[in-house]
Design a protein around this motif. Sequence first.
Motif, PDB file in Angstrom:
ATOM      1  N   PRO A   7      26.817  46.488  36.372  1.00  0.00           N
ATOM      2  CA  PRO A   7      26.338  45.175  35.930  1.00  0.00           C
ATOM      3  C   PRO A   7      24.867  44.956  36.264  1.00  0.00           C
ATOM      4  O   PRO A   7      24.422  45.278  37.369  1.00  0.00           O
ATOM      5  CB  PRO A   7      27.224  44.186  36.682  1.00  0.00           C
ATOM      6  N   ASN A   8      24.141  44.437  35.292  1.00  0.00           N
ATOM      7  CA  ASN A   8      22.748  44.067  35.482  1.00  0.00           C
ATOM      8  C   ASN A   8      22.697  42.539  35.516  1.00  0.00           C
ATOM      9  O   ASN A   8      22.557  41.885  34.494  1.00  0.00           O
ATOM     10  CB  ASN A   8      21.921  44.628  34.314  1.00  0.00           C
ATOM     11  N   LEU A   9      22.865  42.013  36.737  1.00  0.00           N
ATOM     12  CA  LEU A   9      23.032  40.568  36.885  1.00  0.00           C
ATOM     13  C   LEU A   9      21.824  39.781  36.409  1.00  0.00           C
ATOM     14  O   LEU A   9      21.965  38.742  35.777  1.00  0.00           O
ATOM     15  CB  LEU A   9      23.322  40.224  38.341  1.00  0.00           C
ATOM     16  N   THR A  10      20.641  40.311  36.710  1.00  0.00           N
ATOM     17  CA  THR A  10      19.432  39.572  36.328  1.00  0.00           C
ATOM     18  C   THR A  10      19.369  39.399  34.817  1.00  0.00           C
ATOM     19  O   THR A  10      19.137  38.299  34.311  1.00  0.00           O
ATOM     20  CB  THR A  10      18.166  40.329  36.789  1.00  0.00           C
ATOM     21  N   ALA A  11      19.601  40.505  34.107  1.00  0.00           N
ATOM     22  CA  ALA A  11      19.521  40.423  32.645  1.00  0.00           C
ATOM     23  C   ALA A  11      20.620  39.525  32.093  1.00  0.00           C
ATOM     24  O   ALA A  11      20.401  38.749  31.169  1.00  0.00           O
ATOM     25  CB  ALA A  11      19.620  41.814  32.047  1.00  0.00           C
ATOM     26  N   SER A  12      21.796  39.633  32.687  1.00  0.00           N
ATOM     27  CA  SER A  12      22.932  38.903  32.135  1.00  0.00           C
ATOM     28  C   SER A  12      22.893  37.410  32.474  1.00  0.00           C
ATOM     29  O   SER A  12      23.554  36.597  31.830  1.00  0.00           O
ATOM     30  CB  SER A  12      24.222  39.561  32.628  1.00  0.00           C
ATOM     31  N   ARG A  13      22.107  37.051  33.513  1.00  0.00           N
ATOM     32  CA  ARG A  13      22.065  35.646  33.943  1.00  0.00           C
ATOM     33  C   ARG A  13      20.807  34.912  33.464  1.00  0.00           C
ATOM     34  O   ARG A  13      20.523  33.814  33.947  1.00  0.00           O
ATOM     35  CB  ARG A  13      22.137  35.563  35.477  1.00  0.00           C
ATOM     36  N   LYS A  14      20.078  35.525  32.543  1.00  0.00           N
ATOM     37  CA  LYS A  14      18.798  34.927  32.135  1.00  0.00           C
ATOM     38  C   LYS A  14      18.910  33.452  31.767  1.00  0.00           C
ATOM     39  O   LYS A  14      18.149  32.618  32.254  1.00  0.00           O
ATOM     40  CB  LYS A  14      18.206  35.714  30.962  1.00  0.00           C
TER      41      LYS A  14
END
Lengths: 342, 319
Positions: free
Chosen positions: B178-185
């Motif tokens: 999971p790429n949290l930063t990208a997914s939580r933009k």
Amino acid sequence: MTTSQKIKKTDLGKLLNQWSQEFTVLVPWRENGLATWAKWNGTDTSFIDWYRNTVVPAKAHFLPSQEEMFRFQKDEKGYHIELPDADEHKQLIFGIRPCDARALTIVSPIFEELYEDPYYLAKRNNTLLVGLACTRPCDSCFCTSLGINPAESIDVDLMVTDIGDQFLIEGISEAGKELIAGASEVKEATEADEAKAKEIKEASYQKVTRKVDTDNIKEKLSVCFEDEEHWEKVADNCISCGICTLLCPTCFCFDINDELVKKQGTRFRSWDSCAFSIYTKMPMENPREEKWRRVRQKVCHKFEFHPMSYDIIACVGCGRCIRQCPVNWDITQVLNNLPAKV
Amino acid sequence: MKEMEQRLQKEARALLEQGKVDYIIGFEPGSLKFTTTPLITKDKEDVERLVINPFIVNNLSVFLTELQGRVGIVVKGCDSRSIVSLIQDNKVVREDVVIIGIPCTGLIDLSKVELVTGKDRDELDDIAWQGDKITVRFDGEEKVFPTEEVLFDNCLGCECPTPQEYDILLGEPRPAAPNLTASRKNLEKLDGMSSEERWDFWKNEFSRCIRCYACRNVCPACFCKRCFVEESEPQWVLPVPRWQDNLIFQVIRNIHVAGRCTDCGECERACPVNIPLRSLSKRMYELVDELFQFKAGMDKDAVPLMTHYELEEAEDFIR
Ligand code: SF4
Ligand code: SF4
Ligand code: SF4
Ligand code: SF4
């Protein structure tokens, strides 16, 4: 001799500003990526480049998704009704596509024939439509199957066609002709301009490749109406949301609800959909409890029942129901694959 | 993907032929470019139409509650968790489903492709996936984008690309990355706002809602036969799309799917007026995890979060 006029594209803003003095001018607008209508802001004509059609059809400016009908109060003497002020505000819709303009022509009789609907008619009678020819139809459009040329319209007041760095303007109705009569940026078009517009119209027509075979469509639908197995198959991937109907420019069903706070209330009407299982539940029951009956109703109403009463198919091939459907249910496939051959 | 697709067709045919299932639910090519549509069939000849590609967006588990009989169903990671959640809620019987799992690489969000190319989806000629890059062809040109720019937000943050529960797995399990930063933009933006700004933001967004209920109807966690918005006595919320009612509808819906929502992203994708619904559902997903250390659809034998309580943890008013 030419009959049409033209305006430089760079002067469109001036023309819209001029119209804004008399009308609320609505133009295509993008909000969070969504193509919709918004009040002209006096400067931004960038829609000329990106606009193909709006997701929310112009019908929303005649039959809004929600509308206050009246307020009421109750006291010892009974109910008192307070009607909203007469709606006299004049609007001008710039950029309506030929399909959606035809849709208004199809829908209007519903609101004026059997019963005069003051809410709809006030808006319709106070609105001028300026059509914009489609030069980039979408792959979901099939207007040509419904007798519409994406770049021509008789359902508008003025028709505008992009001919390069100018717009060709054709007066369709008297009101439309009056509208440009006094416009300072507008010039007489040349024969070359008109020839160019004609070329563009023919090219646009060819660009619509999705087709529906509407020959004998009423009869075909009538023959397979009882074919439950067929309709079950057609409906199986539908999730019964309201997208295809609420966003359809020719769908006009509405629901009525009261909001009651103590002894005061407001009556609203809002869009309703025959795809909902709860449709008509309030007055009675929904006779179409199974999903396949509801899907069949949507198809048959547009292509069989409405033509029976009004002699016109209640679909203009705008393709919204295909583009916006979350499961890509496609009415053109359904119509082209009916089991009955007539 | 071609190999996976062939194996899927073979397995689906066998399931129908051997009478192990009554239906197969999968994806077939849609009628528009870069789309698929759910294929629900009893006919073994139809299985040749089954496809697997980066556009298999629907969470097919939503159809399970309406079909009678045994069903073979094609699932991605998030969809499998929805099935597990439905099993936990006694809406689906485990033995009645044959779960055909796809180790998922993520799906392509066409709205993002439109944004980065400046073209509409029907104007693109081809979208091809190679490794961590996506090549888009249009107007005789080719442009390459990192997958991170064009995958759905929820796919970027996927914790479970390999189905959590399956009977057949069409390939090797894929580890989660999971790429949290990208997914939580989008959520990040909201986190950074004051509550007044957030209020204005949602007021504006929900002003566009037309109450088509696509968000509810595509959602496998929204399985109520009669939704609270449809109740008229009492009337919890008006079925009129005023922004206030729209907001309440969505807030209550999110409370109802808390502990059931698997962040499949379908509600946001289905919304025809681009309301960023995942910013609510994903936030609820995070809250459920923070408060109860619970993630939806991970364990079919676990008790469901919202319909279960222990006497000793109950608040006074509940005892
Ligand atoms: S938009 Fe699609 S899923 Fe929704 S009711 Fe129409 S056909 Fe069914
Ligand atoms: S049925 Fe579909 S294509 Fe026809 S007018 Fe309505 S939305 Fe447009
Ligand atoms: S709320 Fe949205 S993201 Fe969550 S399970 Fe339902 S459709 Fe999927
Ligand atoms: S899908 Fe969007 S428009 Fe439709 S009810 Fe849900 S939030 Fe409103």
